[in-house]
Design a protein around this motif. Structure first.
Motif, PDB file in Angstrom:
ATOM      1  N   UNK A   5      -7.809   5.350   4.225  1.00 14.33           N
ATOM      2  CA  UNK A   5      -8.683   4.663   3.292  1.00 14.33           C
ATOM      3  C   UNK A   5      -8.066   3.322   2.936  1.00 14.33           C
ATOM      4  N   UNK A   6      -8.866   2.365   2.510  1.00 15.86           N
ATOM      5  CA  UNK A   6      -8.325   1.045   2.169  1.00 15.86           C
ATOM      6  C   UNK A   6      -7.606   1.059   0.829  1.00 15.86           C
ATOM      7  N   UNK A   7      -6.779   0.039   0.641  1.00 15.38           N
ATOM      8  CA  UNK A   7      -6.156  -0.166  -0.665  1.00 15.38           C
ATOM      9  C   UNK A   7      -4.968   0.716  -0.954  1.00 15.38           C
ATOM     10  N   UNK A   8      -4.379   1.336   0.055  1.00 13.13           N
ATOM     11  CA  UNK A   8      -3.213   2.188  -0.177  1.00 13.13           C
ATOM     12  C   UNK A   8      -1.969   1.311  -0.289  1.00 13.13           C
ATOM     13  N   UNK A   9      -1.298   1.376  -1.408  1.00 12.57           N
ATOM     14  CA  UNK A   9      -0.134   0.510  -1.638  1.00 12.57           C
ATOM     15  C   UNK A   9       1.171   1.283  -1.695  1.00 12.57           C
ATOM     16  N   UNK A  10       1.097   2.603  -1.751  1.00  9.42           N
ATOM     17  CA  UNK A  10       2.320   3.408  -1.817  1.00  9.42           C
ATOM     18  C   UNK A  10       2.222   4.607  -0.886  1.00  9.42           C
ATOM     19  N   UNK A  11       3.358   5.004  -0.399  1.00  8.97           N
ATOM     20  CA  UNK A  11       3.516   6.247   0.344  1.00  8.97           C
ATOM     21  C   UNK A  11       4.423   7.146  -0.485  1.00  8.97           C
ATOM     22  N   UNK A  12       3.959   8.348  -0.779  1.00 11.14           N
ATOM     23  CA  UNK A  12       4.754   9.293  -1.562  1.00 11.14           C
ATOM     24  C   UNK A  12       5.090  10.484  -0.681  1.00 11.14           C
ATOM     25  N   UNK A  13       6.386  10.726  -0.500  1.00  9.76           N
ATOM     26  CA  UNK A  13       6.865  11.847   0.295  1.00  9.76           C
ATOM     27  C   UNK A  13       7.566  12.858  -0.596  1.00  9.76           C
ATOM     28  N   UNK A  14       7.511  14.107  -0.182  1.00 11.41           N
ATOM     29  CA  UNK A  14       8.324  15.124  -0.842  1.00 11.41           C
ATOM     30  C   UNK A  14       9.774  14.931  -0.422  1.00 11.41           C
ATOM     31  N   UNK A  15      10.680  14.979  -1.401  1.00 15.73           N
ATOM     32  CA  UNK A  15      12.097  14.801  -1.133  1.00 15.73           C
ATOM     33  C   UNK A  15      12.871  15.774  -2.010  1.00 15.73           C
ATOM     34  N   UNK A  16      14.165  15.539  -2.141  1.00 17.97           N
ATOM     35  CA  UNK A  16      15.013  16.453  -2.899  1.00 17.97           C
ATOM     36  C   UNK A  16      16.216  15.684  -3.412  1.00 17.97           C
ATOM     37  N   UNK A  17      16.713  16.022  -4.605  1.00 20.07           N
ATOM     38  CA  UNK A  17      17.888  15.302  -5.126  1.00 20.07           C
ATOM     39  C   UNK A  17      19.099  15.354  -4.206  1.00 20.07           C
ATOM     40  N   UNK A  18      19.156  16.330  -3.304  1.00 22.26           N
ATOM     41  CA  UNK A  18      20.306  16.425  -2.406  1.00 22.26           C
ATOM     42  C   UNK A  18      20.244  15.421  -1.260  1.00 22.26           C
ATOM     43  N   UNK A  19      19.109  14.763  -1.053  1.00 23.15           N
ATOM     44  CA  UNK A  19      18.998  13.741  -0.017  1.00 23.15           C
ATOM     45  C   UNK A  19      19.462  12.398  -0.567  1.00 23.15           C
ATOM     46  N   UNK A  20      20.366  11.742   0.135  1.00 23.59           N
ATOM     47  CA  UNK A  20      20.818  10.402  -0.232  1.00 23.59           C
ATOM     48  C   UNK A  20      20.079   9.410   0.645  1.00 23.59           C
ATOM     49  N   UNK A  32       9.559  -0.627   7.398  1.00 19.91           N
ATOM     50  CA  UNK A  32       8.210  -0.440   7.923  1.00 19.91           C
ATOM     51  C   UNK A  32       7.997  -1.369   9.106  1.00 19.91           C
ATOM     52  N   UNK A  33       7.295  -0.865  10.103  1.00 32.24           N
ATOM     53  CA  UNK A  33       6.969  -1.668  11.274  1.00 32.24           C
ATOM     54  C   UNK A  33       5.529  -1.383  11.680  1.00 32.24           C
ATOM     55  N   UNK A  34       4.807  -2.458  12.038  1.00 28.65           N
ATOM     56  CA  UNK A  34       3.453  -2.318  12.565  1.00 28.65           C
ATOM     57  C   UNK A  34       3.544  -2.497  14.074  1.00 28.65           C
ATOM     58  N   UNK A  35       3.440  -1.434  14.861  1.00 30.34           N
ATOM     59  CA  UNK A  35       3.593  -1.567  16.312  1.00 30.34           C
ATOM     60  C   UNK A  35       2.659  -2.619  16.896  1.00 30.34           C
ATOM     61  N   UNK A  36       3.230  -3.526  17.701  1.00 32.39           N
ATOM     62  CA  UNK A  36       2.445  -4.570  18.348  1.00 32.39           C
ATOM     63  C   UNK A  36       2.288  -5.834  17.541  1.00 32.39           C
ATOM     64  N   UNK A  37       2.737  -5.827  16.291  1.00 30.93           N
ATOM     65  CA  UNK A  37       2.607  -7.000  15.429  1.00 30.93           C
ATOM     66  C   UNK A  37       3.863  -7.854  15.486  1.00 30.93           C
ATOM     67  N   UNK A  38       3.709  -9.122  15.161  1.00 39.56           N
ATOM     68  CA  UNK A  38       4.844 -10.017  14.959  1.00 39.56           C
ATOM     69  C   UNK A  38       5.096 -10.136  13.452  1.00 39.56           C
ATOM     70  N   UNK A  54       4.008  -2.727   2.298  1.00 37.61           N
ATOM     71  CA  UNK A  54       3.799  -4.181   2.304  1.00 37.61           C
ATOM     72  C   UNK A  54       2.334  -4.541   2.101  1.00 37.61           C
ATOM     73  N   UNK A  55       2.078  -5.455   1.173  1.00 36.75           N
ATOM     74  CA  UNK A  55       0.714  -5.856   0.851  1.00 36.75           C
ATOM     75  C   UNK A  55       0.053  -6.523   2.051  1.00 36.75           C
ATOM     76  N   UNK A  56      -1.200  -6.176   2.290  1.00 38.68           N
ATOM     77  CA  UNK A  56      -1.986  -6.833   3.323  1.00 38.68           C
ATOM     78  C   UNK A  56      -1.804  -6.305   4.723  1.00 38.68           C
ATOM     79  N   UNK A  57      -0.811  -5.469   4.947  1.00 41.19           N
ATOM     80  CA  UNK A  57      -0.566  -4.983   6.311  1.00 41.19           C
ATOM     81  C   UNK A  57      -1.031  -3.548   6.522  1.00 41.19           C
ATOM     82  N   UNK A  58      -1.256  -2.847   5.443  1.00 42.78           N
ATOM     83  CA  UNK A  58      -1.686  -1.450   5.548  1.00 42.78           C
ATOM     84  C   UNK A  58      -3.205  -1.404   5.523  1.00 42.78           C
ATOM     85  N   UNK A  59      -3.777  -1.033   6.641  1.00 42.52           N
ATOM     86  CA  UNK A  59      -5.230  -1.010   6.779  1.00 42.52           C
ATOM     87  C   UNK A  59      -5.667   0.326   7.353  1.00 42.52           C
TER      88      UNK A  59
END
Length: 690
Positions: free
Chosen positions: A87-102, A108-114, A140-145
């Motif tokens: 969907x459009x307008x996504x500005x954050x990615x939220x993953x499940x993690x754990x305090x034991x992960x450092x 972020x990379x957009x494959x094929x982009x400069x 990154x703003x403007x790159x997530x579509x």
């Protein structure tokens, strides 16, 4: 500093690719979903055990590249996620993690982009529950579509998390090299790698140890094991992995049986979809009995003592290849969709392979345990529901119990009964797998498909049949409204009940009458059923327990641990001091949770706590630190024994998996947060194993 830097050999491989499900969940409320019966509203999919925003993305694939450091007990490396925003307008990615992960960095990379260089991202870690945290990443703003692939790379190090079990060499079977394994069920893998830790999301993955999972799986089915392991092929698509000192025993126990069981399962439910069906036997520190990780099932080596329990555990995990792994419960509140169906499938396989009488006997042992649990909890306890609702923050593992397996099995058996013919129901299950393979489902999906498959049942309004309403099955407390006919097991079950009646009717019984029952030729499940039912009546008169010991204790010494532990529980519960040396010897020999916790619980509950403390101090160095902490809490409940997030004290569990097959011995507490009730239960009151 000893470090594992070389590439490890692949433990299993997949033979062909299948289309990726892209994380689609059948029961997703954004998709049309028929109710389980006419007029029922769609069931919105909410996973309160996940902090992630998994509904905003399609997870196409992920890659793990990890270096194992046995000296520091750490894994360091990176995770690459291939994500497509939905969907459009996504500005954050939220993953499940754990305090034991450092977390070291995220880019972020957009494959094929400069430009080709990845962009560094900002992130923060917020608290979520006592079993995890949320990793919030600014995109990154403007790159997530929408529909545009992005690659997120997370560099991190694992420490002391609940998914990763490091064993020093003295805790392994061979005691020569250290070993590490992971255990992700239910929500532990967020401490292994940041992820969408929900069974609603499936994807393919690869790993730097030359392993490729080309089939979409949920996060909890990702697993790793490394150590001094060798293998032997036992079939065209199966091999056994184990430490060298265990390998020959494991191969001898399984032989060519795995291929035979796979063949029976394929005849019933369709093609085995995972290519390989390998098995690795892990040291006694493995916290459950078995776990159905695709292509490579994890099983505790302790179960090798009992051929019948090993048979059931392996077949149960094979059944998960169809029910649980191929078609998965979309939320942990409906775990019965995996475990109940897998238990039914397991019993169809054993019926075809070993006959109806054997299956009925094993089923009676399990249903006895279910009713034992109900007597303790009460018929109105909400943990006895198939659809158990729980509040955010409740660990799903605390709701894994016998009802998930056995009440779920009874409901599936009822559906089979409604179909009118077991072979016809086999065909339904085969088509159900074909319809929903590599997807995650809710109960509505199963029931709606069942009613479409058997339209005459919908026309007859069977979902509303009084006393057997589908809604009552799913949301009602108490025992199963229906249990299958097990009379075909009468030739095996009848003598067991006759012997129980004999011991309970006389004080003690006549030796001539006892001579007609030769336990040395009984199967393991027959002896287990006898001891379980005698345990239900403990404490017994002193003359009876003394006569039982005189009649059977020497025989039990020569039998497997599943039988021995039940007899020793009788010894402890009846305070029978002459057989106390057998309890000591057993606890000095066995260091697995499933064989230690029940006896320690019984010792502490009676007048033998000082004996338990003495044995603990004599054996603690050979116990895994997590088990050591559990036993400290049993022995010294008022002390401030340190807790470890790597080892929450397990809940009531159904004897093998997750899983695994129905889990074995570690059972202490059942929780139903939504109802505001907590029912404490010790395994000594349940008599559940495997």
């Amino acid at each position: 500093m000893a470090e594992l830097t070389q590439t490890s050999p692949s433990l299993c491989c997949c033979r062909k690719s299948l289309p990726v499900s892209g994380g689609r969940c059948v029961g997703d409320s954004t998709l049309p979903s028929a109710g389980p019966w006419p007029g029922a509203p769609p069931c919105p999919l909410v996973d309160v055990a996940s902090a992630s925003n998994f509904r905003c993305f399609q997870l196409r694939h992920f890659h793990l590249d990890l270096q194992l450091n046995f000296a520091a007990k750490e894994m360091t490396g990176w995770l690459v996620l291939d994500l497509v925003p939905v969907e459009p307008g996504i500005s954050t990615l939220i993953l499940d993690s754990h305090p034991s992960l450092l977390i070291h960095s995220i880019d972020c990379k957009i494959p094929g982009d400069e430009p080709e260089e990845p962009a560094s991202l900002t992130y923060r870690v917020d608290p979520f529950t006592d079993y995890g945290s949320s990793l919030i990443i600014s995109l990154p703003a403007g790159t997530v579509k929408p529909s545009r692939l992005i690659q997120i790379t997370v560099r991190y190090t694992t420490t002391d998390g609940p998914a990763i079990w490091w064993l020093d060499s003295e805790l392994t079977c061979g005691q020569s090299c250290p070993l590490v394994f992971t255990q992700g069920h239910s929500v532990c893998n967020r401490s292994f790698f940041p992820c969408f830790d929900t069974p609603a999301v499936k994807s393919t993955y690869t790993a730097a140890v030359r392993f490729s999972m080309e089939f979409p799986v949920p996060s909890y089915l990702v697993a790793l094991v490394a150590g001094e392991l060798q293998h032997v092929d036992i079939g065209p698509r199966s091999r056994v992995w184990a430490e060298p000192c265990l390998l020959s025993c494991a191969v001898k126990k399984l032989g060519g049986s795995v291929e035979r069981w796979l063949g029976v399962a394929e005849d019933l439910f369709g093609e085995y979809l995972w290519g390989r069906c390998d098995i690795v036997f892990l040291p006694p520190s493995f916290p459950i009995v078995a776990m159905e990780n695709p292509c490579l099932t994890f099983i505790i080596a302790s179960i090798l003592e009992s051929s019948e329990f090993l048979l059931i555990d392996v077949i149960h995990e094979i059944a998960h290849g169809w029910f649980g792994n191929a078609v998965t419960n979309a939320t942990w509140e409906e775990m019965w969709l995996s475990e109940g169906l897998a238990t039914y499938a397991q019993r169809r396989i054993t019926t075809e392979a070993y006959g109806e009488a054997f299956t009925c006997l094993e089923t009676v042992v399990r249903l006895d345990a279910l009713h034992r649990q109900l007597r303790l909890l009460g018929d109105s306890n909400p943990v006895s529901k198939l659809q158990v609702k729980f509040e955010p923050g409740v660990n799903p593992s605390t709701l894994m119990n016998l009802f998930t397996y056995e009440k779920g099995f009874c409901f599936v058996s009822y559906l089979s009964e409604l179909s009118g013919d077991v072979r016809r129901f086999d065909s339904f299950l085969k088509d159900y797998i074909s319809e929903f393979k590599f997807q995650s489902v809710v109960a509505q999906d199963l029931i709606a498909y069942f009613l479409r498959y058997f339209p005459e049942l919908q026309d007859a309004a069977v979902p509303q049949r009084e006393g057997l309403e589908f809604e009552r099955w799913l949301s009602g407390c108490g025992p199963p409204p229906f249990e299958p006919d097990l009379s075909a097991g009468g030739a095996l079950i009848g003598p067991v009940q006759e012997l129980c009646d004999l011991w309970r009717s006389a004080n003690p019984p006549d030796q001539q009458a006892l001579a007609t029952f030769d336990l040395s030729v009984w199967s393991t499940f027959q002896v287990v059923l006898f001891l379980d039912r005698m345990l239900d009546h403990s404490p017994l008169p002193h003359e009876v327990i003394a006569s039982l010991s005189a009649s059977y204790s020497s025989l039990f010494d020569s039998l497997n641990a599943e039988i021995q532990i039940r007899w020793l529980q009788m010894v402890v519960r009846n305070t029978f001091y002459p057989d106390l040396p057998r309890v000591r010897a057993f606890l000095h020999k066995h260091t697995s949770r499933m064989y230690t916790v029940p006896l320690y619980e019984d010792l502490v509950a009676g007048v033998m706590k000082c004996v338990a403390v003495e044995i603990f101090y004599q054996t603690q160095r050979r116990l895994h630190p997590n088990l050591r902490r559990t036993l400290q809490l049993i022995l010294f409940p008022s002390s401030s024994a340190p807790t470890n997030q790597n080892s929450p004290i397990p809940p009531i569990v159904a004897g093998s998996s997750p899983s695994g097959s129905p889990l074995q011995a570690p059972a202490t507490t059942a929780t139903a947060s939504a109802a505001g009730t907590t029912a404490a239960m010790a395994l000594r009151d349940v008599n559940v194993s495997a």
